[in-house]
Design an enzyme around this catalytic site. Structure first.
Site, PDB file in Angstrom:
ATOM      1  N   TYR A  96       0.897  -1.088  -0.038  1.00 45.97           N
ATOM      2  CA  TYR A  96      -0.001   0.135  -0.115  1.00 45.97           C
ATOM      3  C   TYR A  96       0.915   1.394  -0.009  1.00 45.97           C
ATOM      4  O   TYR A  96       1.905   1.319   0.544  1.00 45.97           O
ATOM      5  CB  TYR A  96      -0.865   0.162   1.268  1.00 45.97           C
ATOM      6  CG  TYR A  96      -0.367   0.211   2.633  1.00 45.97           C
ATOM      7  CD1 TYR A  96      -0.080   1.649   3.012  1.00 45.97           C
ATOM      8  CD2 TYR A  96      -0.037  -0.802   3.383  1.00 45.97           C
ATOM      9  CE1 TYR A  96       0.445   1.749   4.355  1.00 45.97           C
ATOM     10  CE2 TYR A  96       0.581  -0.631   4.683  1.00 45.97           C
ATOM     11  CZ  TYR A  96       0.905   0.755   4.929  1.00 45.97           C
ATOM     12  OH  TYR A  96       1.339   0.931   6.223  1.00 45.97           O
ATOM     13  N   CYS A  97       0.427   2.072  -0.514  1.00 45.41           N
ATOM     14  CA  CYS A  97       0.998   3.608  -0.348  1.00 45.41           C
ATOM     15  C   CYS A  97      -0.280   4.451   0.219  1.00 45.41           C
ATOM     16  O   CYS A  97      -1.220   4.028   0.930  1.00 45.41           O
ATOM     17  CB  CYS A  97       1.254   4.036  -1.776  1.00 45.41           C
ATOM     18  SG  CYS A  97      -0.030   4.480  -3.022  1.00 45.41           S
ATOM     19  N   PHE A  98      -0.349   5.767   0.025  1.00 45.45           N
ATOM     20  CA  PHE A  98      -1.055   6.660   0.776  1.00 45.45           C
ATOM     21  C   PHE A  98      -2.592   6.620   0.300  1.00 45.45           C
ATOM     22  O   PHE A  98      -3.531   6.298   1.156  1.00 45.45           O
ATOM     23  CB  PHE A  98      -0.800   8.288   0.772  1.00 45.45           C
ATOM     24  CG  PHE A  98      -1.576   9.003   1.565  1.00 45.45           C
ATOM     25  CD1 PHE A  98      -1.663   8.945   3.065  1.00 45.45           C
ATOM     26  CD2 PHE A  98      -2.339  10.044   0.914  1.00 45.45           C
ATOM     27  CE1 PHE A  98      -2.557   9.791   3.658  1.00 45.45           C
ATOM     28  CE2 PHE A  98      -3.157  10.861   1.638  1.00 45.45           C
ATOM     29  CZ  PHE A  98      -3.164  10.691   3.059  1.00 45.45           C
ATOM     30  N   TYR A 125      -3.317   3.657   2.388  1.00 44.17           N
ATOM     31  CA  TYR A 125      -3.354   3.886   3.945  1.00 44.17           C
ATOM     32  C   TYR A 125      -4.751   4.711   4.107  1.00 44.17           C
ATOM     33  O   TYR A 125      -5.389   4.516   5.187  1.00 44.17           O
ATOM     34  CB  TYR A 125      -2.120   4.715   4.280  1.00 44.17           C
ATOM     35  CG  TYR A 125      -2.218   5.135   5.501  1.00 44.17           C
ATOM     36  CD1 TYR A 125      -1.910   4.483   6.655  1.00 44.17           C
ATOM     37  CD2 TYR A 125      -2.429   6.318   5.764  1.00 44.17           C
ATOM     38  CE1 TYR A 125      -1.904   4.736   7.762  1.00 44.17           C
ATOM     39  CE2 TYR A 125      -2.343   7.158   7.079  1.00 44.17           C
ATOM     40  CZ  TYR A 125      -2.294   6.166   8.213  1.00 44.17           C
ATOM     41  OH  TYR A 125      -2.165   6.687   9.319  1.00 44.17           O
TER      42      TYR A 125
END
Length: 384
Positions: A96-98, A125
């Site tokens: 995952y990223c933001f 996230y």
């Protein structure tokens, strides 16, 4: 393979303790991350800042172009290798990223190029954080607790440890890495507020899964602040309005408990324990013990206004005497003097006032052993 974890699967993802790779920059990870995540960024802090500046000044196309220029060649290879090694050790890993955008998508693509296919979190996230906040709020509004209370030194933390494998409970101090008082530092960094909330939410989600809907978990009585971590509003209100189980132990026994926890089982006690050690190890333990004495003295100074100047000074003199006794003879009993004064002059009046204001409904009041028996008889619920 479904290459995205959708919102309806967030609970399952977290409850399974799924290994996660967080590809955000370290500065983002430090502010808050998802339970079970390791930080293997696609961009470091400096690269992220440079790309952000380029985006603001020149637009998205220029920023994307710069990103590919910065993360290419050996830099790209080294980062892909780190991801690959982590996934090899944890084959169920999710990325995952933001927001579930370019960073996680590029990570996924680069891994696919070397034959590794792993899903990413839809919404990233931000989406899972929103889910955790929502679940924390929902549980707090629809459930109450059985609150374990008792004056300082009653053994509440030990009580929870004894029951942790028998009943559903929440150990807030364990989640916060803090014992919840001026003297409560555990000597390890506390989590960020976001990480504390995320772990608390996950604990409540797990209880919701494992126990009947009307089950009331056991939880230690805490103030709004546990060190630097604070309890979320709705959760704290539910805690304060819940019925209590009151451990009522005499002062001398509570002094014994504090003496054991904060002196005998601490660096101070280890420094004088009759265990054969080399001279270098003895000196290290002695230094740690002296730092702990300093921390206790600083904690007394921090509460001087509430304790009263004369009483604070008297306790500091007693602490210095206990430290001197430790250095000169290796004895520890003088610590009981300042511990008893601190409990009697500071913690007991503060505790009595707090409980009186709340006017809590008392489910049971008795000794440590009697409360333990009550919980085992009345609170235990078998897992399905």
């Amino acid at each position: 393979m479904n290459n995205r974890i959708k919102p309806e699967s967030f609970a399952e993802l977290l409850l399974a303790n799924t290994p996660l790779i967080d590809v955000r920059a370290p500065i983002e990870f430090q502010q808050g991350s998802l339970p079970g995540a390791v930080n293997l960024p696609i961009l470091n802090d400096q690269e992220r800042a440079l790309i952000g500046t380029t985006y603001k000044q020149q637009g998205q196309e220029a920023a994307v172009k710069l990103g590919y220029e910065l993360i290419s060649g050996a830099v790209k290879e080294s980062r892909v290798q780190l991801w690959a090694e982590s996934i090899q050790a944890n084959p169920q890993t999710v990325i995952y990223c933001f927001r579930g955008g370019k960073r996680s998508q590029i990570t996924q693509q680069w891994l696919r190029e070397i034959g590794i296919e792993r899903p990413i979190i839809e919404g990233g996230y931000k989406a899972v954080r929103g889910f955790l906040i929502s679940e924390l709020e929902r549980y707090s509004q629809t459930h109450s607790f059985r609150v374990l209370t008792g004056a300082t030194g009653s053994g509440k933390t030990r009580f929870l440890q004894e029951l942790k494998n028998e009943i559903g409970l929440v150990d807030l101090e364990k989640l916060a890495h803090h014992r919840g008082s001026a003297f409560g530092s555990m000597g390890v960094p506390q989590p960020s507020q976001i990480d504390f909330e995320n772990q608390l939410s996950l604990k409540l989600i797990r209880l919701d899964r494992d126990f009947p809907k009307d089950f009331k978990p056991l939880i230690e009585d805490e103030s709004r602040l546990i060190g630097a971590c604070h309890l979320p509003g709705a959760f704290f209100e539910s805690l304060r309005s819940s019925s209590v189980i009151w451990i009522d132990e005499p002062l001398d026994k509570r002094v014994d408990n504090i003496f054991k926890d904060y002196i005998v089982d601490s660096a101070i006690g280890l420094a004088v324990a009759s265990i054969p050690r080399c001279a270098e190890e003895v000196e290290i333990l002695k230094s740690e013990a002296l730092r702990l004495f300093d921390r206790y003295k600083n904690a007394v100074k921090a509460i001087t206004r509430k304790l009263g100047g004369l009483r604070a000074q008297e306790i500091l003199v007693d602490l210095l005497a206990a430290e001197t006794q430790f250095l000169e003879s290796g004895e520890l009993f003088a610590n009981r003097i300042w511990i008893e004064k601190l409990i009697s002059w500071y913690y007991d009046p503060m505790y009595s006032g707090s409980l009186e204001k709340r006017q809590s409904h008392v489910l049971f009041k008795g000794s440590y052993e009697a409360c333990l028996g009550f919980c085992r008889d009345e609170v235990t619920v078998s897992r399905p």
